[in-house]
Design a protein around this motif. Structure first.
Motif, mmCIF file in Angstrom:
data_model
loop_
_atom_site.group_PDB
_atom_site.id
_atom_site.type_symbol
_atom_site.label_atom_id
_atom_site.label_comp_id
_atom_site.label_asym_id
_atom_site.label_seq_id
_atom_site.Cartn_x
_atom_site.Cartn_y
_atom_site.Cartn_z
ATOM 1 N N TYR A 12 24.864 54.041 15.371
ATOM 2 C CA TYR A 12 26.029 53.372 15.973
ATOM 3 C C TYR A 12 27.271 53.887 15.261
ATOM 4 N N GLY A 54 26.223 41.421 21.577
ATOM 5 C CA GLY A 54 26.735 42.373 20.580
ATOM 6 C C GLY A 54 27.475 41.586 19.507
ATOM 7 N N GLY A 56 27.316 41.287 16.343
ATOM 8 C CA GLY A 56 27.601 41.761 14.989
ATOM 9 C C GLY A 56 27.043 40.769 13.973
ATOM 10 N N ASP A 78 22.194 41.453 18.865
ATOM 11 C CA ASP A 78 22.765 42.697 18.349
ATOM 12 C C ASP A 78 21.621 43.641 18.005
ATOM 13 N N GLU A 79 21.901 44.944 18.120
ATOM 14 C CA GLU A 79 20.840 45.914 17.806
ATOM 15 C C GLU A 79 20.696 46.118 16.294
ATOM 16 N N PHE A 83 22.846 43.028 10.681
ATOM 17 C CA PHE A 83 23.840 42.059 11.151
ATOM 18 C C PHE A 83 23.149 40.766 11.602
ATOM 19 N N GLY A 104 18.158 43.303 19.393
ATOM 20 C CA GLY A 104 17.795 43.972 20.645
ATOM 21 C C GLY A 104 18.977 44.701 21.246
ATOM 22 N N ASP A 105 18.678 45.473 22.272
ATOM 23 C CA ASP A 105 19.683 46.276 22.976
ATOM 24 C C ASP A 105 20.336 45.408 24.048
ATOM 25 N N VAL A 106 21.653 45.315 23.997
ATOM 26 C CA VAL A 106 22.359 44.471 24.970
ATOM 27 C C VAL A 106 22.298 45.045 26.394
ATOM 28 N N ARG A 125 32.537 40.859 23.000
ATOM 29 C CA ARG A 125 33.793 41.371 22.435
ATOM 30 C C ARG A 125 33.521 42.705 21.744
HETATM 31 C C1 LIG Z 1 32.786 46.364 16.975
HETATM 32 S S1 LIG Z 1 31.321 45.432 16.724
HETATM 33 C C2 LIG Z 1 31.794 43.859 17.424
HETATM 34 C C3 LIG Z 1 30.940 42.735 16.923
HETATM 35 C C4 LIG Z 1 31.298 41.357 17.496
HETATM 36 N N1 LIG Z 1 31.199 41.310 18.934
HETATM 37 C C5 LIG Z 1 32.668 40.939 17.065
HETATM 38 O O1 LIG Z 1 33.582 40.923 17.896
HETATM 39 O O2 LIG Z 1 32.843 40.619 15.875
HETATM 40 C C6 LIG Z 1 30.199 46.068 17.933
HETATM 41 C C7 LIG Z 1 28.777 45.526 17.782
HETATM 42 O O3 LIG Z 1 27.991 45.989 18.880
HETATM 43 C C8 LIG Z 1 26.693 46.297 18.409
HETATM 44 N N2 LIG Z 1 26.082 47.218 19.379
HETATM 45 C C9 LIG Z 1 26.517 48.439 19.754
HETATM 46 N N3 LIG Z 1 25.702 48.950 20.706
HETATM 47 C C10 LIG Z 1 24.734 48.014 20.925
HETATM 48 C C11 LIG Z 1 23.598 47.936 21.793
HETATM 49 N N4 LIG Z 1 23.296 48.919 22.647
HETATM 50 N N5 LIG Z 1 22.829 46.824 21.753
HETATM 51 C C12 LIG Z 1 23.122 45.813 20.891
HETATM 52 N N6 LIG Z 1 24.175 45.819 20.066
HETATM 53 C C13 LIG Z 1 24.974 46.904 20.078
HETATM 54 C C14 LIG Z 1 26.916 46.875 17.018
HETATM 55 O O4 LIG Z 1 25.752 46.815 16.219
HETATM 56 C C15 LIG Z 1 28.049 45.990 16.510
HETATM 57 O O5 LIG Z 1 27.553 44.862 15.855
#
Ligand SMILES: C[S@@+](CC[C@H](N)C(=O)[O-])C[C@H]1O[C@@H](n2cnc3c(N)ncnc32)[C@H](O)[C@@H]1O
Length: 280
Positions: A12, A54, A56, A78-79, A83, A104-106, A125
């Motif tokens: 990532y 997602g 985090g 979150d993947e 986190f 998991g994968d969103v 977000r």
């Molecule tokens: C910029 S962070 C934002 C975290 C949270 N939404 C926030 O606003 O504080 C992006 C998050 O998306 C997760 N992420 C990215 N691609 C993903 C996927 N395909 N499946 C699950 N999580 C994913 C990352 O691990 C990370 O925690």
């Protein structure tokens, strides 16, 4: 916390190390006013079920868990295992038994959420801009919502509008390199431009489309959003080969030279969407 690989071992782009965990905490503090305003318009209530897509380390999910209270439920997905472990440890420490984390994968929410009852709120977000298939995320969120439930999204369009004022060549180059680094693994710093049509394609009705356009001046609290971003992200850009160490040095000299009395940074516009799943 040590950096840990994500579930599918795909790297990532922002990473999941201690620097990013801390930056996300600060970012949530600085943007929580926008999150709470959007959740208010989505009519979040005690007793409801909310999904943080997602999530985090869980900063938004902790707030949502307090809003839905112990009679409700919040599931963060979150993947990043690291986190999600942080979210679970904090939920236990804060006594938030209504908050659960799933690794998991969103883009595969149906699988990840198997066995979960429908949600009144789904929140995403700053995650759609990092996934190759934002339509799959929206499809999964639409399926996870109860009739009348709402999907709230905060994300970017025209991320490259971020600039120092007056303009600095080094700043413009680093912003362009950032957008390239997101696009290469399949992300899209213009994703919000596609969201309204993706919502319609998955049967969600757009209730609200707004922007949060902010600037930051050296010394203001919002300044720390850009400062922490560049402090943690330019080393990653160098590692990815998007900028040279000399470009990084030049950028930080220019950035540190920005003055509170004359200079400012135009922050990337954050778009806000509230969409509703029809009752039938
Ligand atoms: C910029 S962070 C934002 C975290 C949270 N939404 C926030 O606003 O504080 C992006 C998050 O998306 C997760 N992420 C990215 N691609 C993903 C996927 N395909 N499946 C699950 N999580 C994913 C990352 O691990 C990370 O925690």
């Amino acid at each position: 916390m040590k950096p840990t690989a994500n579930v599918d071992e795909r790297e990532y782009v922002l990473g999941t190390g201690a620097d990013e965990l801390e930056r996300l905490g600060l970012q949530h503090r600085l943007w929580s006013d926008a999150a709470h305003q959007a959740w208010k318009s989505a009519r979040v209530q005690p007793g409801q079920r909310a999904l943080d897509i997602g999530c985090g380390p869980g900063y938004a999910a902790f707030d949502l868990a307090q809003l839905v209270q112990s009679a409700g439920r919040v599931v963060g997905v979150d993947e990043s295992r690291a986190f999600v472990e942080h979210l679970r440890a904090q939920a236990a420490a804060r006594g938030l038994t209504q908050l659960a984390g799933r690794v998991g994968d969103v883009q595969k929410l149906r699988e990840v959420l198997a066995g979960e009852a429908p949600f009144e709120l789904a929140y995403a977000r700053w995650v759609l801009c990092f996934v190759p298939d934002p339509g799959a995320v929206i499809a999964g969120a639409a399926a996870a919502l109860a009739p009348g439930g709402r999907l709230v999204i905060h994300d970017y369009f025209n991320y490259e509008c971020m600039t120092a004022a007056p303009r600095r060549e080094s700043f413009t180059r680093v912003v362009a390199a950032t957008a390239r680094s997101w696009r290469k693994p399949g992300g899209d710093p213009d994703v919000m431009g596609r969201v309204p049509s993706l919502l319609a394609a998955h049967g969600l009705e757009l209730e609200r489309l707004e922007v949060h356009q902010r600037i930051a001046r050296p010394g203001e609290s919002m300044w720390q959003w850009v400062a922490s971003w560049w402090r943690t992200f330019t080393p990653k850009l160098v590692k990815l080969g998007e900028i040279s160490p000399a470009e990084e040095r030049r950028f930080h000299e220019d950035f540190d030279g920005l003055r509170a009395d004359t200079d400012f940074v135009v922050l990337p516009t954050v778009f806000e969407v509230v969409a509703r799943k029809p009752l039938r």
